[in-house]
Design a protein around this motif. Structure first.
Motif, PDB file in Angstrom:
ATOM      1  N   GLY A 246       0.814  -1.198   0.000  1.00 44.86           N
ATOM      2  CA  GLY A 246       0.000   0.000   0.000  1.00 44.86           C
ATOM      3  C   GLY A 246       0.852   1.253   0.000  1.00 44.86           C
ATOM      4  N   SER A 247       0.178   2.395  -0.055  1.00 42.74           N
ATOM      5  CA  SER A 247       0.871   3.683  -0.070  1.00 42.74           C
ATOM      6  C   SER A 247       1.275   4.087   1.347  1.00 42.74           C
ATOM      7  N   ASP A 248       2.397   4.805   1.448  1.00 44.27           N
ATOM      8  CA  ASP A 248       2.839   5.304   2.751  1.00 44.27           C
ATOM      9  C   ASP A 248       2.106   6.583   3.156  1.00 44.27           C
ATOM     10  N   GLU A 249       1.380   7.158   2.233  1.00 40.14           N
ATOM     11  CA  GLU A 249       0.639   8.390   2.538  1.00 40.14           C
ATOM     12  C   GLU A 249      -0.496   8.092   3.514  1.00 40.14           C
ATOM     13  N   GLY A 250      -0.544   8.779   4.595  1.00 43.13           N
ATOM     14  CA  GLY A 250      -1.585   8.578   5.602  1.00 43.13           C
ATOM     15  C   GLY A 250      -1.354   7.371   6.488  1.00 43.13           C
ATOM     16  N   LYS A 251      -0.188   6.762   6.354  1.00 40.00           N
ATOM     17  CA  LYS A 251       0.102   5.547   7.123  1.00 40.00           C
ATOM     18  C   LYS A 251       0.119   5.809   8.626  1.00 40.00           C
ATOM     19  N   TRP A 252       0.604   6.983   9.023  1.00 40.70           N
ATOM     20  CA  TRP A 252       0.741   7.303  10.450  1.00 40.70           C
ATOM     21  C   TRP A 252      -0.334   8.272  10.934  1.00 40.70           C
ATOM     22  N   ASP A 253      -1.426   8.387  10.192  1.00 37.12           N
ATOM     23  CA  ASP A 253      -2.517   9.258  10.637  1.00 37.12           C
ATOM     24  C   ASP A 253      -3.059   8.789  11.982  1.00 37.12           C
ATOM     25  N   PHE A 254      -3.421   9.760  12.815  1.00 40.85           N
ATOM     26  CA  PHE A 254      -3.937   9.408  14.141  1.00 40.85           C
ATOM     27  C   PHE A 254      -5.293   8.731  14.039  1.00 40.85           C
ATOM     28  N   ALA A 255      -6.175   9.274  13.185  1.00 41.89           N
ATOM     29  CA  ALA A 255      -7.525   8.709  13.065  1.00 41.89           C
ATOM     30  C   ALA A 255      -8.029   8.874  11.639  1.00 41.89           C
ATOM     31  N   HIS A 256      -8.931   7.974  11.230  1.00 44.38           N
ATOM     32  CA  HIS A 256      -9.562   8.016   9.916  1.00 44.38           C
ATOM     33  C   HIS A 256     -11.077   8.129  10.070  1.00 44.38           C
ATOM     34  N   LEU A 304      -2.878  -9.449  22.616  1.00 36.44           N
ATOM     35  CA  LEU A 304      -1.514  -9.447  22.072  1.00 36.44           C
ATOM     36  C   LEU A 304      -1.485 -10.047  20.674  1.00 36.44           C
ATOM     37  N   ALA A 305      -2.193 -11.166  20.490  1.00 35.36           N
ATOM     38  CA  ALA A 305      -2.236 -11.800  19.172  1.00 35.36           C
ATOM     39  C   ALA A 305      -2.897 -10.887  18.146  1.00 35.36           C
ATOM     40  N   CYS A 306      -3.985 -10.239  18.547  1.00 40.33           N
ATOM     41  CA  CYS A 306      -4.707  -9.347  17.634  1.00 40.33           C
ATOM     42  C   CYS A 306      -3.880  -8.108  17.294  1.00 40.33           C
ATOM     43  N   LEU A 307      -3.165  -7.589  18.271  1.00 38.59           N
ATOM     44  CA  LEU A 307      -2.333  -6.404  18.038  1.00 38.59           C
ATOM     45  C   LEU A 307      -1.193  -6.725  17.074  1.00 38.59           C
ATOM     46  N   LEU A 308      -0.575  -7.886  17.242  1.00 42.05           N
ATOM     47  CA  LEU A 308       0.488  -8.295  16.323  1.00 42.05           C
ATOM     48  C   LEU A 308      -0.046  -8.456  14.903  1.00 42.05           C
ATOM     49  N   MET A 309      -1.191  -9.106  14.770  1.00 41.48           N
ATOM     50  CA  MET A 309      -1.788  -9.318  13.459  1.00 41.48           C
ATOM     51  C   MET A 309      -2.155  -7.992  12.799  1.00 41.48           C
ATOM     52  N   ALA A 310      -2.796  -7.107  13.564  1.00 43.15           N
ATOM     53  CA  ALA A 310      -3.255  -5.836  13.012  1.00 43.15           C
ATOM     54  C   ALA A 310      -2.089  -4.976  12.536  1.00 43.15           C
ATOM     55  N   LEU A 311      -1.060  -4.841  13.369  1.00 40.61           N
ATOM     56  CA  LEU A 311       0.069  -3.979  13.023  1.00 40.61           C
ATOM     57  C   LEU A 311       0.889  -4.543  11.870  1.00 40.61           C
ATOM     58  N   SER A 312       1.166  -5.857  11.901  1.00 40.92           N
ATOM     59  CA  SER A 312       1.997  -6.457  10.848  1.00 40.92           C
ATOM     60  C   SER A 312       1.300  -6.419   9.496  1.00 40.92           C
ATOM     61  N   GLY A 313      -0.018  -6.580   9.490  1.00 41.41           N
ATOM     62  CA  GLY A 313      -0.739  -6.513   8.222  1.00 41.41           C
ATOM     63  C   GLY A 313      -0.907  -5.095   7.707  1.00 41.41           C
ATOM     64  N   TYR A 314      -1.275  -4.170   8.585  1.00 39.91           N
ATOM     65  CA  TYR A 314      -1.541  -2.794   8.159  1.00 39.91           C
ATOM     66  C   TYR A 314      -0.272  -2.073   7.717  1.00 39.91           C
ATOM     67  N   PHE A 315       0.844  -2.295   8.401  1.00 44.64           N
ATOM     68  CA  PHE A 315       2.083  -1.600   8.052  1.00 44.64           C
ATOM     69  C   PHE A 315       2.530  -1.905   6.628  1.00 44.64           C
ATOM     70  N   VAL A 316       2.220  -3.094   6.120  1.00 42.81           N
ATOM     71  CA  VAL A 316       2.645  -3.482   4.780  1.00 42.81           C
ATOM     72  C   VAL A 316       1.652  -3.022   3.721  1.00 42.81           C
ATOM     73  N   PHE A 317       0.365  -3.236   3.955  1.00 40.51           N
ATOM     74  CA  PHE A 317      -0.634  -3.027   2.899  1.00 40.51           C
ATOM     75  C   PHE A 317      -1.414  -1.723   3.046  1.00 40.51           C
ATOM     76  N   THR A 318      -1.348  -1.072   4.173  1.00 41.38           N
ATOM     77  CA  THR A 318      -1.984   0.239   4.444  1.00 41.38           C
ATOM     78  C   THR A 318      -3.333   0.412   3.736  1.00 41.38           C
ATOM     79  N   ASP A 319      -3.384   1.292   2.732  1.00 40.67           N
ATOM     80  CA  ASP A 319      -4.663   1.600   2.096  1.00 40.67           C
ATOM     81  C   ASP A 319      -5.186   0.462   1.218  1.00 40.67           C
ATOM     82  N   LYS A 320      -4.391  -0.565   0.952  1.00 36.59           N
ATOM     83  CA  LYS A 320      -4.838  -1.725   0.172  1.00 36.59           C
ATOM     84  C   LYS A 320      -5.273  -2.898   1.059  1.00 36.59           C
ATOM     85  N   THR A 321      -5.246  -2.709   2.365  1.00 37.07           N
ATOM     86  CA  THR A 321      -5.568  -3.795   3.286  1.00 37.07           C
ATOM     87  C   THR A 321      -6.979  -4.314   3.049  1.00 37.07           C
TER      88      THR A 321
END
Length: 463
Positions: A246-256, A304-321
């Protein structure tokens, strides 16, 4: 005449009327004890007391039921189900920082309301979610909880069947590329055939168990499979091609903007209130302190399991998740195909847990005063599992239905009804210090339920 047990297994006193005792909800069954009048003998002339010999047909012994570890497996498996695969998508909707805040905050709320639900059952003297709602709010309460519980559990069953059909055939095709060319073996890559075989051959027999603790071993295997899924996404995510990222634009936004829809997705992943009283009853020595330990460990590990899954998936695919993070990976990825297989395996072992809840709703609403019937048990189970299977054969995408289920049923079961029962059962005004947390939680749940459901329906109309 009243007899109180000194054992922790018998939480409520035994009430004897007309030489007959009925004990409900011990080991999930109705027990019948009859006093044998001919065995009544004198205890002693000095005391004037009588011994009354009681014939016990069935009773939960101290060695019966699940251990703390087994109960943790059951609850964690109930939490870490289909919903975990959609958590990266919930972070895409909420934003990275708001997603983290919501996940941690909702875990704390869910932990509290699960324990509050069991505490309410003790206050009301009722041992099921339905009986508790009926006791607190009458017929309207019984109808409300029946609708929410059944919709959430049956929707989960249907989703699990769909996931089986969307994962297992791809795995078989990847392992055996030419299998489709063979007349009979080619059926193993046919979606509908795989759904029927897995549901009828695995999920249906497990759903026929009456004691939910019997699923502890398969729950342990299912949890192992979910660990494999999380590790696979963590390891394979950084290695995907750039065109899939995904794109890095908006990756670190606080809220959507889609914040409330993300609450629905997270709630669907974490809600296990419809199973909590069943798990409590199946626990060996079911005390509030032991159940609190089960709840804390289960929700903590799940978070903990959900947090690992959410962060590892979102960091790579961001807006394409995607709603199913595994769909973001190539179909020929060997490690991800193992994860897909594990995900499918987890679904047809988690499905029986939801079948337990659906069957409990039907039994309590329509056959509350009837004794256990093996024929009725089999018929109800067959219609439940068969109905979920038929729905999965007719549709290929329940993603939006899961979002609606989470925003509507899950929020009601987790954030609205438990505090509402506590407010009703506890003495004092609603604004007292004791009731104020329950009032705040209930208000939060109502807002989320209406906003999330409305926004999800709006999305449906746009599509």
């Amino acid at each position: 005449m009243s007899i109180s047990s000194h054992s922790e297994e018998l939480i409520e006193p035994l009430i004897i009327e007309d030489n007959h005792v009925s004990i409900k909800n011990i080991n999930n069954s109705n027990l019948s004890l009859s006093i044998l009048e001919e065995d009544v003998s004198s205890y002693g002339e000095d005391t004037g007391m009588l011994f009354e010999t009681i014939e016990i047909e069935e009773m939960k012994l101290p060695k019966d039921g699940g251990t703390l570890f087994e109960s943790c497996l059951l609850m964690a498996n109930s939490i870490i189900g289909a919903g975990i695969i959609g958590l990266p998508f919930s972070f895409r909707e909420a934003g990275i920082w708001m997603g983290i805040i919501l996940l941690i905050g909702l875990t704390i709320v869910v932990d509290w309301t699960i324990r509050l639900l069991v505490f309410n059952s003790k206050l009301s003297g009722r041992n099921s979610y339905q009986d508790m709602m009926h006791h607190c709010f009458g017929k309207s309460g019984l109808i409300a909880i029946s609708v929410f519980q059944f919709a959430f559990a049956f929707g989960g069953m249907s989703a699990f069947c769909v996931i089986i059909g969307d994962t297992i055939p791809h795995v078989v095709s990847s392992v055996f590329p030419d299998i489709a060319k063979f007349p009979v073996l080619g059926l193993l890559v046919e979606r509908n055939f795989v759904i029927i075989i897995c549901t009828v051959g695995v999920s249906y027999p497990l759903s026929l168990y009456r004691d939910i603790s019997k699923l502890a071993k398969v729950s342990g295997l299912a949890l192992v499979s979910m660990v494999i899924i999380v590790i696979s996404v963590i390891l394979e995510g950084p290695q995907v091609n750039l065109d899939l990222r995904g794109s890095d634009e908006g990756k670190w936004d606080f809220a959507h903007p889609e914040l409330f829809q993300s609450i629905g997705v997270i709630s669907f992943a974490f809600v296990c209130h419809h199973n909590s009283l069943l798990i409590f009853d199946s626990l060996r020595k079911p005390t509030l302190n032991r159940f609190a330990a089960v709840t804390h460990w289960s929700t903590g590990i799940s978070m903990l399991a959900c947090l690992l899954m959410a962060l590892s998936g979102y960091f790579v695919f961001t807006d394409k998740t995607a709603g199913n993070i595994l769909n973001n990976f190539p179909e020929n990825n060997f490690i991800i195909n193992i994860a897909r297989f594990c995900f499918g395996f987890n679904m047809f072992t988690t499905l029986p847990l939801e079948a337990f809840v659906c069957r409990e709703v039907i039994e309590n609403y329509y056959f509350n005063n009837a004794g256990f019937s093996q024929v009725r048990h089999v018929i109800v189970t067959t219609f439940l599992v068969g109905g979920a299977m038929v729905i999965s054969l007719l549709t290929t995408d329940l993603g939006l239905v899961l979002e609606l289920t989470g925003g509507f049923s899950a929020t009601a079961l987790a954030y609205i009804l438990p505090p509402a029962c506590f407010i009703q059962l506890s003495a004092g005004k609603w604004w007292t210090r004791k009731k104020l947390p329950a009032v705040v939680c209930m208000g939060f749940g109502i807002c989320v339920m209406f906003l999330s459901t409305f926004l999800s329906l709006k999305k449906v109309l746009k599509q």
